[in-house]
Design a protein around this motif. Structure first.
Motif, PDB file in Angstrom:
ATOM      1  N   ASP A  23      38.403  36.016  46.199  1.00 17.71           N
ATOM      2  CA  ASP A  23      38.251  37.368  45.656  1.00 17.71           C
ATOM      3  C   ASP A  23      36.788  37.755  45.769  1.00 17.71           C
ATOM      4  O   ASP A  23      35.980  37.448  44.889  1.00 17.71           O
ATOM      5  CB  ASP A  23      38.716  37.440  44.206  1.00 17.71           C
ATOM      6  CG  ASP A  23      38.789  38.887  43.693  1.00 17.71           C
ATOM      7  OD1 ASP A  23      38.167  39.764  44.318  1.00 17.71           O
ATOM      8  OD2 ASP A  23      39.464  39.125  42.680  1.00 17.71           O
ATOM      9  N   LEU A  24      36.441  38.415  46.859  1.00 16.98           N
ATOM     10  CA  LEU A  24      35.049  38.775  47.106  1.00 16.98           C
ATOM     11  C   LEU A  24      34.590  39.973  46.283  1.00 16.98           C
ATOM     12  O   LEU A  24      33.415  40.343  46.320  1.00 16.98           O
ATOM     13  CB  LEU A  24      34.853  39.074  48.597  1.00 16.98           C
ATOM     14  CG  LEU A  24      35.065  37.880  49.543  1.00 16.98           C
ATOM     15  CD1 LEU A  24      34.948  38.329  50.993  1.00 16.98           C
ATOM     16  CD2 LEU A  24      34.073  36.768  49.252  1.00 16.98           C
ATOM     17  N   THR A  25      35.508  40.565  45.517  1.00 16.17           N
ATOM     18  CA  THR A  25      35.137  41.745  44.729  1.00 16.17           C
ATOM     19  C   THR A  25      34.457  41.387  43.416  1.00 16.17           C
ATOM     20  O   THR A  25      33.792  42.224  42.805  1.00 16.17           O
ATOM     21  CB  THR A  25      36.368  42.604  44.409  1.00 16.17           C
ATOM     22  OG1 THR A  25      37.243  41.874  43.526  1.00 16.17           O
ATOM     23  CG2 THR A  25      37.123  42.960  45.681  1.00 16.17           C
ATOM     24  N   PHE A  26      34.627  40.132  42.939  1.00 12.61           N
ATOM     25  CA  PHE A  26      34.085  39.794  41.637  1.00 12.61           C
ATOM     26  C   PHE A  26      33.926  38.282  41.510  1.00 12.61           C
ATOM     27  O   PHE A  26      34.901  37.543  41.582  1.00 12.61           O
ATOM     28  CB  PHE A  26      34.999  40.307  40.524  1.00 12.61           C
ATOM     29  CG  PHE A  26      34.373  40.294  39.156  1.00 12.61           C
ATOM     30  CD1 PHE A  26      33.848  41.446  38.603  1.00 12.61           C
ATOM     31  CD2 PHE A  26      34.313  39.124  38.411  1.00 12.61           C
ATOM     32  CE1 PHE A  26      33.270  41.439  37.342  1.00 12.61           C
ATOM     33  CE2 PHE A  26      33.736  39.100  37.156  1.00 12.61           C
ATOM     34  CZ  PHE A  26      33.215  40.264  36.611  1.00 12.61           C
ATOM     35  N   ALA A  39      29.597  26.003  37.450  1.00 10.59           N
ATOM     36  CA  ALA A  39      30.834  26.495  36.846  1.00 10.59           C
ATOM     37  C   ALA A  39      30.918  28.001  37.010  1.00 10.59           C
ATOM     38  O   ALA A  39      29.915  28.708  36.887  1.00 10.59           O
ATOM     39  CB  ALA A  39      30.870  26.135  35.360  1.00 10.59           C
ATOM     40  N   GLY A  40      32.113  28.508  37.277  1.00  9.26           N
ATOM     41  CA  GLY A  40      32.249  29.948  37.440  1.00  9.26           C
ATOM     42  C   GLY A  40      33.696  30.377  37.533  1.00  9.26           C
ATOM     43  O   GLY A  40      34.615  29.617  37.245  1.00  9.26           O
ATOM     44  N   TYR A  41      33.879  31.617  37.951  1.00  5.92           N
ATOM     45  CA  TYR A  41      35.234  32.148  38.131  1.00  5.92           C
ATOM     46  C   TYR A  41      35.175  33.358  39.041  1.00  5.92           C
ATOM     47  O   TYR A  41      34.121  33.956  39.251  1.00  5.92           O
ATOM     48  CB  TYR A  41      35.876  32.520  36.781  1.00  5.92           C
ATOM     49  CG  TYR A  41      35.311  33.750  36.114  1.00  5.92           C
ATOM     50  CD1 TYR A  41      35.937  34.989  36.213  1.00  5.92           C
ATOM     51  CD2 TYR A  41      34.137  33.679  35.365  1.00  5.92           C
ATOM     52  CE1 TYR A  41      35.435  36.116  35.601  1.00  5.92           C
ATOM     53  CE2 TYR A  41      33.621  34.809  34.734  1.00  5.92           C
ATOM     54  CZ  TYR A  41      34.261  36.016  34.850  1.00  5.92           C
ATOM     55  OH  TYR A  41      33.758  37.131  34.244  1.00  5.92           O
ATOM     56  N   PHE A  42      36.321  33.714  39.602  1.00  2.00           N
ATOM     57  CA  PHE A  42      36.441  34.955  40.373  1.00  2.00           C
ATOM     58  C   PHE A  42      37.500  35.826  39.723  1.00  2.00           C
ATOM     59  O   PHE A  42      38.317  35.368  38.923  1.00  2.00           O
ATOM     60  CB  PHE A  42      36.759  34.682  41.843  1.00  2.00           C
ATOM     61  CG  PHE A  42      38.116  34.062  42.107  1.00  2.00           C
ATOM     62  CD1 PHE A  42      39.260  34.841  42.116  1.00  2.00           C
ATOM     63  CD2 PHE A  42      38.235  32.701  42.388  1.00  2.00           C
ATOM     64  CE1 PHE A  42      40.512  34.287  42.371  1.00  2.00           C
ATOM     65  CE2 PHE A  42      39.480  32.135  42.655  1.00  2.00           C
ATOM     66  CZ  PHE A  42      40.615  32.924  42.640  1.00  2.00           C
ATOM     67  N   GLY A  43      37.489  37.102  40.069  1.00  2.00           N
ATOM     68  CA  GLY A  43      38.463  38.047  39.530  1.00  2.00           C
ATOM     69  C   GLY A  43      37.916  38.809  38.344  1.00  2.00           C
ATOM     70  O   GLY A  43      37.379  38.230  37.397  1.00  2.00           O
ATOM     71  N   SER A  44      38.042  40.129  38.372  1.00  5.43           N
ATOM     72  CA  SER A  44      37.492  40.993  37.331  1.00  5.43           C
ATOM     73  C   SER A  44      38.307  40.986  36.055  1.00  5.43           C
ATOM     74  O   SER A  44      37.841  41.433  35.006  1.00  5.43           O
ATOM     75  CB  SER A  44      37.409  42.431  37.852  1.00  5.43           C
ATOM     76  OG  SER A  44      38.717  42.931  38.108  1.00  5.43           O
ATOM     77  N   GLY A  45      39.555  40.504  36.127  1.00  3.03           N
ATOM     78  CA  GLY A  45      40.454  40.561  34.985  1.00  3.03           C
ATOM     79  C   GLY A  45      41.348  41.786  34.995  1.00  3.03           C
ATOM     80  O   GLY A  45      42.261  41.893  34.173  1.00  3.03           O
ATOM     81  N   GLN A  46      41.094  42.696  35.927  1.00  2.00           N
ATOM     82  CA  GLN A  46      41.951  43.886  36.050  1.00  2.00           C
ATOM     83  C   GLN A  46      43.243  43.522  36.784  1.00  2.00           C
ATOM     84  O   GLN A  46      43.375  42.439  37.355  1.00  2.00           O
ATOM     85  CB  GLN A  46      41.192  44.983  36.796  1.00  2.00           C
ATOM     86  CG  GLN A  46      39.895  45.412  36.127  1.00  2.00           C
ATOM     87  CD  GLN A  46      40.106  45.964  34.732  1.00  2.00           C
ATOM     88  OE1 GLN A  46      41.004  46.778  34.505  1.00  2.00           O
ATOM     89  NE2 GLN A  46      39.292  45.503  33.781  1.00  2.00           N
ATOM     90  N   THR A  47      44.194  44.444  36.793  1.00  2.00           N
ATOM     91  CA  THR A  47      45.477  44.206  37.436  1.00  2.00           C
ATOM     92  C   THR A  47      45.285  43.783  38.890  1.00  2.00           C
ATOM     93  O   THR A  47      44.589  44.446  39.652  1.00  2.00           O
ATOM     94  CB  THR A  47      46.340  45.480  37.382  1.00  2.00           C
ATOM     95  OG1 THR A  47      46.513  45.868  36.018  1.00  2.00           O
ATOM     96  CG2 THR A  47      47.697  45.236  38.018  1.00  2.00           C
ATOM     97  N   GLY A  48      45.893  42.680  39.244  1.00  2.00           N
ATOM     98  CA  GLY A  48      45.780  42.163  40.602  1.00  2.00           C
ATOM     99  C   GLY A  48      44.555  41.314  40.849  1.00  2.00           C
ATOM    100  O   GLY A  48      44.415  40.726  41.931  1.00  2.00           O
TER     101      GLY A  48
END
Length: 238
Positions: A23-26, A39-48
């Motif tokens: 997920d290159l968006t976030f 340590a980290g994460y990807f994904g904005s938490g929004q739908t999809g």
């Protein structure tokens, strides 16, 4: 506390972009240890784009997600095998957790965290003695900082005199704790001394990490509303 306007040291550093290709968006990187594991994460938490946790090790992104969670953020790690973070269930409740070797997941929710209609409980940092720190939100929307001893499975409180809302965000191997108290950052030393961190002229200061030299990293906000700007800072004793 910070007194004069500190210099801008951005030009003294080089920067490298690190994004999980899933997920290159976030992407957010939230902790690093002495072996350069991140340590980290990807994904904005929004739908999809749900939050999905990972460890970045030697250039490889290793998935780390709490079993059957809707979302997971890995927020901290130590030099051993322990990572900490929080996971979100299907009802939107946030639950703290620790994991050993990206496995053996255990939920950690502080006493009092279940009183709010929707639970918010997050572990944000851990030291090499396996003492984790975090916060929970009560039914009045106030945050309460706490420590958690993984070996003994016991909780401790992190209180800052005069503060209504406290988040404990990081702990070093000396037991010194960094965090946020209302609109200021703080460093609470293991001997009980509290250092307030308030960036000159800022409307808010957040202390988000601390090393064994008591150097603190964080962010500060200048202004408010649509004109507000946020920058990172480094603070060192003296």
């Amino acid at each position: 506390a910070l007194a004069a306007t500190p210099p801008d040291g951005s030009a003294n550093y080089s920067f490298q972009k690190l994004d999980n290709a899933k997920d290159l968006t976030f992407n957010q990187l939230l902790g690093i240890n002495d072996s350069d594991r991140i340590a980290g994460y990807f994904g904005s938490g929004q739908t999809g784009h749900p939050n999905k946790g990972y460890l970045l090790s030697a250039g490889s992104y290793l998935n780390e997600n709490f079993p059957n969670s809707a979302q997971t953020q890995v927020t901290g790690l130590n030099n051993g095998a322990v990572t900490v973070g929080f996971w979100v269930d299907g009802k939107g409740n946030n639950n703290g957790f620790y994991a050993i070797h990206r496995n053996h997941f255990t939920t950690v929710n502080a006493p009092g965290s279940g009183k709010a209609k929707t639970r918010t409980d997050q572990l944000l940092g851990v030291n090499d003695s396996d003492i984790a720190v975090g916060f929970y939100t009560d039914a009045s929307a106030n945050n309460h900082g706490y420590t958690y001893n993984i070996a003994k499975k016991t909780f401790g409180t992190v209180k800052i005199p005069g503060a209504t809302s406290v988040q404990a965000t990081a702990i070093n191997d000396l037991g010194d704790i960094a965090g946020i108290a209302d609109t200021n950052g703080f460093l609470r030393l293991s001997n009980g001394k509290i250092i307030t961190l308030s960036f000159p002229g800022a409307s808010a200061t957040m202390a988000l990490g601390v090393n064994d030299g008591d150097e603190v990293v964080g962010a500060y906000t200048m202004g408010s509303g649509s004109s507000a700007t946020t920058d990172g800072f480094v603070w060192a004793p003296g």
